[in-house]
Design an enzyme around this catalytic site. Structure first.
Site, PDB file in Angstrom:
ATOM      1  N   LYS A  30      41.574   3.547  43.307  1.00  0.00           N
ATOM      2  CA  LYS A  30      41.972   4.260  44.534  1.00  0.00           C
ATOM      3  C   LYS A  30      43.389   3.855  44.945  1.00  0.00           C
ATOM      4  O   LYS A  30      44.248   4.697  45.178  1.00  0.00           O
ATOM      5  CB  LYS A  30      40.991   3.936  45.676  1.00  0.00           C
ATOM      6  CG  LYS A  30      41.512   4.304  47.057  1.00  0.00           C
ATOM      7  CD  LYS A  30      40.519   4.009  48.152  1.00  0.00           C
ATOM      8  CE  LYS A  30      40.553   2.612  48.701  1.00  0.00           C
ATOM      9  NZ  LYS A  30      41.643   2.340  49.669  1.00  0.00           N
ATOM     10  N   ASN A  31      43.609   2.552  45.043  1.00  0.00           N
ATOM     11  CA  ASN A  31      44.879   2.086  45.610  1.00  0.00           C
ATOM     12  C   ASN A  31      46.057   2.236  44.657  1.00  0.00           C
ATOM     13  O   ASN A  31      47.209   2.097  45.073  1.00  0.00           O
ATOM     14  CB  ASN A  31      44.749   0.636  46.096  1.00  0.00           C
ATOM     15  CG  ASN A  31      43.893   0.556  47.346  1.00  0.00           C
ATOM     16  OD1 ASN A  31      43.599   1.581  47.966  1.00  0.00           O
ATOM     17  ND2 ASN A  31      43.470  -0.645  47.708  1.00  0.00           N
ATOM     18  N   ARG A 129      47.881  -4.432  61.351  1.00  0.00           N
ATOM     19  CA  ARG A 129      48.511  -3.720  60.235  1.00  0.00           C
ATOM     20  C   ARG A 129      49.802  -3.005  60.618  1.00  0.00           C
ATOM     21  O   ARG A 129      49.915  -1.781  60.534  1.00  0.00           O
ATOM     22  CB  ARG A 129      47.519  -2.769  59.573  1.00  0.00           C
ATOM     23  CG  ARG A 129      46.337  -3.504  58.993  1.00  0.00           C
ATOM     24  CD  ARG A 129      45.381  -2.616  58.287  1.00  0.00           C
ATOM     25  NE  ARG A 129      45.765  -2.314  56.920  1.00  0.00           N
ATOM     26  CZ  ARG A 129      45.040  -1.557  56.110  1.00  0.00           C
ATOM     27  NH1 ARG A 129      43.916  -1.044  56.520  1.00  0.00           N
ATOM     28  NH2 ARG A 129      45.428  -1.322  54.873  1.00  0.00           N
ATOM     29  N   ASP A 132      56.246  -2.720  60.128  1.00  0.00           N
ATOM     30  CA  ASP A 132      57.636  -3.098  60.404  1.00  0.00           C
ATOM     31  C   ASP A 132      58.451  -3.331  59.129  1.00  0.00           C
ATOM     32  O   ASP A 132      59.648  -3.022  59.084  1.00  0.00           O
ATOM     33  CB  ASP A 132      57.691  -4.342  61.311  1.00  0.00           C
ATOM     34  CG  ASP A 132      57.025  -5.546  60.667  1.00  0.00           C
ATOM     35  OD1 ASP A 132      55.885  -5.406  60.177  1.00  0.00           O
ATOM     36  OD2 ASP A 132      57.631  -6.624  60.626  1.00  0.00           O
ATOM     37  N   ASP A 312      40.201  -7.736  49.298  1.00  0.00           N
ATOM     38  CA  ASP A 312      39.270  -6.613  49.123  1.00  0.00           C
ATOM     39  C   ASP A 312      37.961  -7.031  48.441  1.00  0.00           C
ATOM     40  O   ASP A 312      37.068  -6.204  48.284  1.00  0.00           O
ATOM     41  CB  ASP A 312      39.942  -5.485  48.323  1.00  0.00           C
ATOM     42  CG  ASP A 312      41.032  -4.787  49.111  1.00  0.00           C
ATOM     43  OD1 ASP A 312      41.097  -4.979  50.336  1.00  0.00           O
ATOM     44  OD2 ASP A 312      41.834  -4.052  48.506  1.00  0.00           O
ATOM     45  N   ARG A 404      35.050   6.785  51.148  1.00  0.00           N
ATOM     46  CA  ARG A 404      36.511   6.738  51.106  1.00  0.00           C
ATOM     47  C   ARG A 404      36.989   6.058  49.825  1.00  0.00           C
ATOM     48  O   ARG A 404      38.064   6.369  49.331  1.00  0.00           O
ATOM     49  CB  ARG A 404      37.058   5.956  52.305  1.00  0.00           C
ATOM     50  CG  ARG A 404      37.049   6.716  53.596  1.00  0.00           C
ATOM     51  CD  ARG A 404      37.858   5.962  54.646  1.00  0.00           C
ATOM     52  NE  ARG A 404      39.014   5.362  54.008  1.00  0.00           N
ATOM     53  CZ  ARG A 404      39.434   4.118  54.203  1.00  0.00           C
ATOM     54  NH1 ARG A 404      38.834   3.340  55.061  1.00  0.00           N
ATOM     55  NH2 ARG A 404      40.481   3.648  53.568  1.00  0.00           N
TER      56      ARG A 404
HETATM   57  N1  EPU Z   1      52.079  -6.439  57.259  1.00  0.00           N
HETATM   58  C1  EPU Z   1      53.046  -6.595  58.220  1.00  0.00           C
HETATM   59  N2  EPU Z   1      54.100  -5.710  58.240  1.00  0.00           N
HETATM   60  C2  EPU Z   1      54.212  -4.690  57.358  1.00  0.00           C
HETATM   61  C3  EPU Z   1      53.202  -4.531  56.380  1.00  0.00           C
HETATM   62  C4  EPU Z   1      52.152  -5.414  56.350  1.00  0.00           C
HETATM   63  O1  EPU Z   1      52.982  -7.517  59.034  1.00  0.00           O
HETATM   64  O2  EPU Z   1      55.175  -3.920  57.438  1.00  0.00           O
HETATM   65  C5  EPU Z   1      50.935  -7.372  57.212  1.00  0.00           C
HETATM   66  C6  EPU Z   1      49.606  -6.656  57.452  1.00  0.00           C
HETATM   67  O3  EPU Z   1      49.325  -6.511  58.826  1.00  0.00           O
HETATM   68  C7  EPU Z   1      48.628  -7.549  56.725  1.00  0.00           C
HETATM   69  C8  EPU Z   1      49.451  -8.077  55.536  1.00  0.00           C
HETATM   70  O4  EPU Z   1      50.823  -7.872  55.891  1.00  0.00           O
HETATM   71  O5  EPU Z   1      48.261  -8.621  57.550  1.00  0.00           O
HETATM   72  C9  EPU Z   1      49.187  -7.386  54.214  1.00  0.00           C
HETATM   73  O6  EPU Z   1      49.212  -5.991  54.372  1.00  0.00           O
HETATM   74  P1  EPU Z   1      49.625  -4.956  53.244  1.00  0.00           P
HETATM   75  O7  EPU Z   1      50.775  -4.153  53.750  1.00  0.00           O
HETATM   76  O8  EPU Z   1      49.773  -5.632  51.938  1.00  0.00           O
HETATM   77  O9  EPU Z   1      48.343  -4.022  53.183  1.00  0.00           O
HETATM   78  P2  EPU Z   1      48.366  -2.481  52.936  1.00  0.00           P
HETATM   79  O10 EPU Z   1      49.475  -2.164  52.018  1.00  0.00           O
HETATM   80  O11 EPU Z   1      48.272  -1.743  54.217  1.00  0.00           O
HETATM   81  C10 EPU Z   1      46.884  -2.490  50.776  1.00  0.00           C
HETATM   82  C11 EPU Z   1      45.597  -1.865  50.338  1.00  0.00           C
HETATM   83  C12 EPU Z   1      44.437  -2.543  51.071  1.00  0.00           C
HETATM   84  C13 EPU Z   1      44.458  -4.031  50.713  1.00  0.00           C
HETATM   85  C14 EPU Z   1      45.824  -4.633  51.082  1.00  0.00           C
HETATM   86  C15 EPU Z   1      45.966  -6.086  50.692  1.00  0.00           C
HETATM   87  C16 EPU Z   1      46.264   0.388  49.788  1.00  0.00           C
HETATM   88  C17 EPU Z   1      46.231   1.827  50.127  1.00  0.00           C
HETATM   89  N3  EPU Z   1      45.636  -0.448  50.643  1.00  0.00           N
HETATM   90  O12 EPU Z   1      46.981  -2.269  52.176  1.00  0.00           O
HETATM   91  O13 EPU Z   1      43.239  -1.964  50.589  1.00  0.00           O
HETATM   92  O14 EPU Z   1      43.439  -4.706  51.416  1.00  0.00           O
HETATM   93  O15 EPU Z   1      46.880  -3.886  50.460  1.00  0.00           O
HETATM   94  O16 EPU Z   1      45.792  -6.250  49.338  1.00  0.00           O
HETATM   95  O17 EPU Z   1      46.824  -0.003  48.771  1.00  0.00           O
HETATM   96  C18 EPU Z   1      40.979  -1.299  50.702  1.00  0.00           C
HETATM   97  O18 EPU Z   1      41.148  -0.710  49.611  1.00  0.00           O
HETATM   98  O19 EPU Z   1      39.838  -1.475  51.213  1.00  0.00           O
HETATM   99  C19 EPU Z   1      42.144  -1.810  51.412  1.00  0.00           C
HETATM  100  C20 EPU Z   1      42.110  -2.121  52.712  1.00  0.00           C
END
Ligand code: EPU
Length: 428
Positions: A30-31, A129, A132, A312, A404
């Site tokens: 998915k991701n 999440r 920024d 995850d 999902r």
């Molecule tokens: N964060 C920030 N600022 C940003 C971006 C992230 O502070 O601009 C923080 C987030 O709040 C969090 C941490 O950094 O505490 C990591 O977040 P990340 O951005 O890596 O997560 P994401 O990209 O929103 C993806 C996966 C998630 C998975 C995470 C961590 C996708 C679509 N989603 O989310 O998948 O848990 O990386 O590996 O790729 C799931 O599949 O169930 C799922 C939640």
């Protein structure tokens, strides 16, 4: 139009206690699929993607592309995207609310139109999440960013190369930055990037499209192209789905073979499963066998960015800890609110205490079937796992979350001998 008719609040009824036996094939990730689908916005040429799982989230991604103006054909795990007709640069609130990963259109829309208007994603059930870090890269690339009426409105007159060190490691932040900068001919440097296999799969696609990307340690050097090409790509297998089945095989004292996965992506999960007492035999680079032992040993888990233990998989491993011979500790370092499964597992008889980001789990002899609610995708998976070993009947409600991210989950468990049925939501 591709519909999202999978969207239901059906529930699952599970009779616990059957050891799983047989073979199961792992679906596409998915991701990895989501950013690759969005990368099609970067070109006007046709893009062909294989091994795309049929999920609510992938269907939402297609719906969003169609809304933007693209042609999309999807069937049997294969999608053809015709992006030349895209003529809208706004991602509406209704879609972004359904799927946070919709923010992945930001980088590609900015690259293609010099403009992107995307609903600002709020917090979600697993944490605040913030985005920024995505926005900081866009700003460095020359974007003028305003937040108005709940939307992030970005305008980019001239795309500039970027040198940026991420302040936190972010998966979709890295993906958004890589997609935007793949359109910039001058050299950009990104440091402290995410190295998840899903990010690397996108990098492979961007290279096929014509961008030069070098990665060493956590640094990426990108030299893009203004004329990115269409691509053909097969998405990597879903390592989280694989991990979920591995836990299920061990937890139920079963004997299962998982096929169509990538062993290289599962290192930390295999290690922890073995530490808990599972017998894991690597059969090839793409398949493995998992067998249950006599008991489950307690674990100490600390989630981390790849190649560390994935957040995850945290909820699924917590179910193992619930039935371990002793006290386990799980520390969640990625998201600040990813313990919502705890209250539901407690309803099934688990002994868990949460202090801040740490859960202390005292193993109990048995879990007992109960009516439980899904709160997020991986939490829902953990409740299904708990149901598979619990005494009696477990009813998992609001499985919309499962739809999902897991393709035909109950069918796959059924084929391994589980007693699990999907029931349509009752209307009162
Ligand atoms: N964060 C920030 N600022 C940003 C971006 C992230 O502070 O601009 C923080 C987030 O709040 C969090 C941490 O950094 O505490 C990591 O977040 P990340 O951005 O890596 O997560 P994401 O990209 O929103 C993806 C996966 C998630 C998975 C995470 C961590 C996708 C679509 N989603 O989310 O998948 O848990 O990386 O590996 O790729 C799931 O599949 O169930 C799922 C939640």
């Amino acid at each position: 139009m591709i519909s999202t008719t999978l969207s239901t609040s059906d529930y699952l009824v599970i009779e616990g206690g059957k050891p799983l036996k047989g073979k199961v094939s792992i679906s596409g990730s998915k991701n990895a699929s989501l950013p690759i689908i969005m990368a099609s916005i970067l070109t006007k040429e046709t893009c062909e993607i294989e091994n795309v799982p049929d999920l609510l989230d992938t269907r939402t991604a297609f719906e969003l592309l169609q809304y933007l103006g693209a042609g999309v054909e999807f069937g049997k795990g294969r999608v053809n995207i015709y992006p030349s007709s895209i003529n809208i640069y706004t991602a509406p609130d209704e879609v972004v609310r359904r799927m946070r990963a919709s923010v992945l259109v930001m980088g590609p829309l900015l690259a293609r139109f010099g403009r992107a208007v995307v609903s600002m994603p709020g917090g979600c059930s697993i944490g605040v999440r913030s985005i920024d870090q995505h926005l900081k890269v866009f700003e460095k690339a020359g974007a003028d960013i305003r937040v108005r009426h709940g939307y992030v409105d970005m305008e980019l007159k001239r795309l500039k190369p970027v040198e940026y060190t991420f302040e936190v490691i972010t998966v979709t932040g890295t993906e958004n930055a890589l997609m935007l900068l793949s359109s910039c001919e001058k050299k950009s440097i990104l440091r402290n990037i995410a190295l998840e296999p899903e990010v690397m799969d996108l990098v492979e696609v961007l290279r096929k499209m014509g961008a030069e990307i070098y990665i060493e340690d956590r640094t990426a050097i990108i030299r893009g192209s203004r004329e990115l090409r269409g691509f053909s790509h097969r998405v990597i297998p879903d390592r989280i789905e694989a991990g979920t089945f591995m836990v299920a095989g061990f937890l139920t004292g079963g004997d299962i073979v998982l096929e169509d996965l990538r062993i290289e992506h599962l290192g930390s999960v295999i290690e922890k499963l073995k530490e808990a007492g599972a017998k894991v035999d690597i059969l090839s680079l793409n398949s493995l066998r998992v067998r249950g032992g006599d008991s489950i040993k307690p674990l100490c888990i600390s989630t981390a960015e790849y190649p560390g233990f994935p957040t995850d998989m945290q909820a699924q491993f917590m179910v193992l800890c619930c039935l371990a011979d002793g006290v386990s500790e799980i520390r969640e370092n990625i998201f600040e609110n990813r313990f919502q499964h705890v209250a539901e597992l407690q309803r099934m008889g688990a002994d868990i205490r949460v202090r801040g980001r740490t859960a202390i789990i005292r193993g109990v002899k048995k879990l007992y079937g109960a009516e439980v609610y899904s709160t997020d995708l991986r939490a829902s998976a953990s409740l299904v796992l708990a149901g598979l070993v619990a005494e009696g009947t477990t009813v998992v409600k609001d499985i919309y979350h499962l739809d999902r991210g897991y393709e035909r989950l109950e069918e796959k468990f059924k084929s391994l001998g589980a007693v699990i049925e999907r029931q349509p939501r009752r209307k009162f």
